[in-house]
Each structure stands twice: as structure tokens, then as C-alpha cells.
Enzyme design. Structure first.
Site: not given
Length: 398
Positions: A160, A327, A360
Site C-alpha cells: 500500500s 482491490d 486491499h
């Protein structure tokens, strides 16, 4: 595995202060960090891990408390956020590698940040803390690596926001890392990301308790921070996973609404996500990291004309990219662009498309989908992917 946070301080004199992206300098800087495994005599088995937006230096094992952090180090912080991935025999095998993870400059888990005491006036920096960029976070950790005697990392890993930091480090200091593993990340902040981040920034700034960041001697901007977290949370988990985690309870605190009444489990669930974040995070730190994320653009930051120029000195590096098909924080198209730009620069790239219904946050929850490719890359046993090939990871398979 019991671990304790360590601290490294520099910048107490003018010569060693940190030079920031805006040309100003800053110090002193304290970094809170943790290490796992043993650094070999050659000091070439070090693996650097950058944490995600609201993560910490506590990567694996159990850490009951961090000096100076107080109640913010609540029960949710005490088990390492990547505990299923880092340790003996795991994806990042601490029997083979020396792993280091540091809390970021601007952070709230022991590193110097807005809640730290400004030595010039004895009060928390608050809104006077400099506005940092991701490059500043990367640069702030270089003296720590030098102190540990690590010239070149065997690998740098980031998920991320941490993936953006790994890319920044690899591009700006190519001689200091051999392998790069970005997970669910991108080359630059997208239009949608900038919109989401602005919504969160405004939520905090518009809280009457924010006081331009100088709230440490009064009530903190809890409602603004909770709203910001609610805005972001819907991008971290898939709708399917969100529904699976909801309970039948519908509850609200008396001061949350004056007219509207919570009446569905979904509303109760998302409110709960905002509330529980308040116990463990600082609003000023959240603003700092959102701002740095919003401003991330490698081409612009490095003064280059395109990504081939950005990665021109990275020919010796190998990349392993992970994309998550569900995601909606960093959409798969962002990883595909990253893959194509790296290959366009002539770099060696393996691309893993993870099939998950968890969105995610899959990179935190499903080690079985990531372990084998990571081990292959770190242990030099992976087969090189030919241009255009994709490795697939599904539940129970890799």
C-alpha cells in the site's frame, strides 16, 4: 516471539539535521524501529519493510508496550501487523534474513512526529510540525541504516503506502537495494486517491477541536478522525468482506447524530471502524501521511521526464509485484502500469495477480497467497517471468 521497540536519534547538531524536500532542515529526529533475525557478518542479508498508512514498526511477534506511546499502543497494536508473514520459516524467513521496520517520520508510535515534544518550547509540535513528503520519510531512515552498517539491502518490501516508499527508495537510491517487492501499490497518487484523501483531510480540519493541529492540551478532533477513517475504510475491504464481518447489532453514541438514527448493521459496522481507530492513532499523523501520499509522483519528485529515466540506474534490481483483483484502494490497473513501466525500463519483473474476495486488506489477511512467490524471490529460487506473463495466486494455490 517477544520483541521490543528500539530507538535511534540523530540531528541534534546542525551538521546532522535532516534535509527536507522543501529545502528546510529538521532535527533532532528519533526513529522507533524493530529488528527480527540476525544480521550476518557480511551484512548482506538485510530486508527492509515499509509499513502501510496506519501501521507501525511492530512487524511481527508480540510487543506489549512502546515507551512514550502510552494508551495509543492498545491491544490491537501488540501483535505484529505482518505476524503471519515474518518469522522462522515464513514468507520473510527470520532464520535467513535480518528484517527491519521503522515507524515513519511524522508517526505516532515512537518516531518523531506532531505529538512529539518540540525541544525549542517544550510543547508538542502539533500544527508546527513540517509538512513532509514520502521522500522525506525515505531519507529520514538512511542514517539508521548507516548506523546498523547496512550498505545494500537484500530486498525492500512495502504494501500500500509502504509500496510507494519502497519504489521511492529503490529509484532514488538504486545502489542500496537488490530486490524490490511492492504489494498493492502504484507509481503515483490517482485522481480518485486524491479525492478520497482530501475528503479525509477536510473531515479532520473541520472538526472544531482540531485547532490548527494544536489540540494536545485539550479535547482531540475525534469526530473528524473517525469520519476520515470511515471514508477510507470502504476502500480497504471489499463489500463482500464487509458484509461478512457485520453483526446484527445497531448502535450509536448519543452525540453522533441529532436527527438520523442508525438502523442497519452496515451503518453500525462502519461507525465501529471509525470509533476503534481513535484509540490507536493521532489525527495530525494521519494528516501528514495523507498529504504525503497525495503528493507522491516519482517522475516529478525526481525531476525526470518519464519512468524510463526514473529507473535508469535500476538495471541490477529484480522486482516482484503483487496485484489484488478485488482491490479498490489501489486498483489492479495501477500495478499493471507499474509492471509495464518497469519492463519498459528494461528491468526484470515478476507479476502476481492475487485472486481474493477480501479487497486491499488481503495483503494483511491471506499469507497463503503471498508466501511462495516472496520466498522464491528472497531465496533466489524463483523462475524469471517472461514479458507479459502473469503468475496467479488463488485461495490455496500460488
Amino acid at each position: 516471539m517477544d520483541v521490543r521497540t528500539q530507538f535511534f536519534t540523530y540531528g541534534e547538531d546542525a551538521e546532522s539535521r535532516l534535509l527536507l524536500h522543501d529545502g528546510s532542515d529538521f532535527g533532532p529526529v528519533t526513529l522507533a524501529y524493530e529488528t527480527f533475525g540476525t544480521l550476518n557478518p557480511e551484512k548482506d542479508n538485510a530486508v527492509l519493510v515499509y509499513h502501510a498508512l496506519s501501521g507501525s514498526q511492530h512487524l511481527a511477534g508480540t510487543n506489549p508496550a512502546v515507551p512514550g506511546v502510552g494508551d495509543r499502543w492498545d491491544v490491537s497494536c501488540r501483535t505484529g501487523w505482518w505476524d503471519d508473514f515474518v518469522g522462522p520459516g515464513k514468507a520473510v524467513d527470520t532464520d535467513k534474513f535480518y528484517v527491519i521496520c521503522a515507524n515513519y517520520l511524522g508517526g505516532c508510535y515512537g518516531s518523531t512526529g506532531p505529538s512529539s515534544i518540540n525541544p525549542e518550547n517544550g510543547k508538542p509540535y502539533g500544527g508546527d510540525f513540517p509538512q513532509i513528503a514520502l521522500a522525506d520519510i525515505v531519507d529520514s531512515q538512511l542514517p539508521l541504516y548507516d548506523e546498523l552498517g547496512i550498505t545494500t539491502f537484500h530486498a525492500a518490501i512495502g504494501s500500500s503506502l509502504g509500496g510507494m516508499l519502497a519504489l521511492n527508495f529503490a529509484a532514488r537510491y538504486p545502489e542500496r537495494v537488490k530486490r524490490v517487492i511492492p504489494v498493492a501499490t502504484g507509481l503515483a497518487s490517482t485522481t480518485l486517491t486524491r479525492v478520497h484523501n482530501l475528503e479525509q483531510i477536510l473531515a479532520i480540519e473541520n472538526d472544531p477541536n482540531f485547532c490548527d493541529g494544536h489540540y494536545y492540551d485539550g479535547p482531540p478532533p475525534l469526530r473528524g478522525l473517525a469520519l476520515a477513517r470511515m471514508i477510507s475504510h470502504k476502500t480497504f475491504v471489499s463489500l463482500h468482506h464487509m458484509e461478512a464481518r457485520m453483526t446484527d447489532r445497531c448502535e450509536q453514541e448519543q452525540d453522533e447524530f441529532s436527527w438520523y438514527k442508525i438502523r442497519t448493521p452496515l451503518e453500525s459496522y462502519i461507525l465501529h471502524q471509525g470509533r476503534k481507530f481513535l484509540r490507536r492513532f493521532d489525527a495530525n499523523t494521519y494528516l501528514q501521511l495523507l498529504s504525503a501520499w497525495t503528493g507522491f509522483n516519482l517522475v516529478r519528485d525526481m525531476g525526470c521526464t518519464d519512468y524510463r529515466e526514473v529507473f535508469a540506474d535500476c538495471g541490477h534490481q529484480e522486482y516482484l509485484l503483487f496485484s489484488i483483483d478485488s482491490d479498490c484502494c489501489f486498483y489492479p490497473e495501477e500495478q499493471e502500469l507499474l509492471r509495464d513501466e518497469l519492463r519498459g525500463a528494461g528491468l526484470k519483473v515478476d507479476y502476481v495477480s492475487v485472486s481474493s474476495d477480501k479487497g486491499h486488506d488481503s495483503f494483511l489477511l491471506e499469507p497463503e497467497l503471498y508466501t511462495e512467490p516472496i520466498k522464491r524471490m528472497l531465496e533466489k529460487e524463483n523462475r524469471r517471468a517472461t514479458p507479459g506473463s502473469v503468475l496467479c495466486a488463488q485461495a490455496g494455490l500460488s
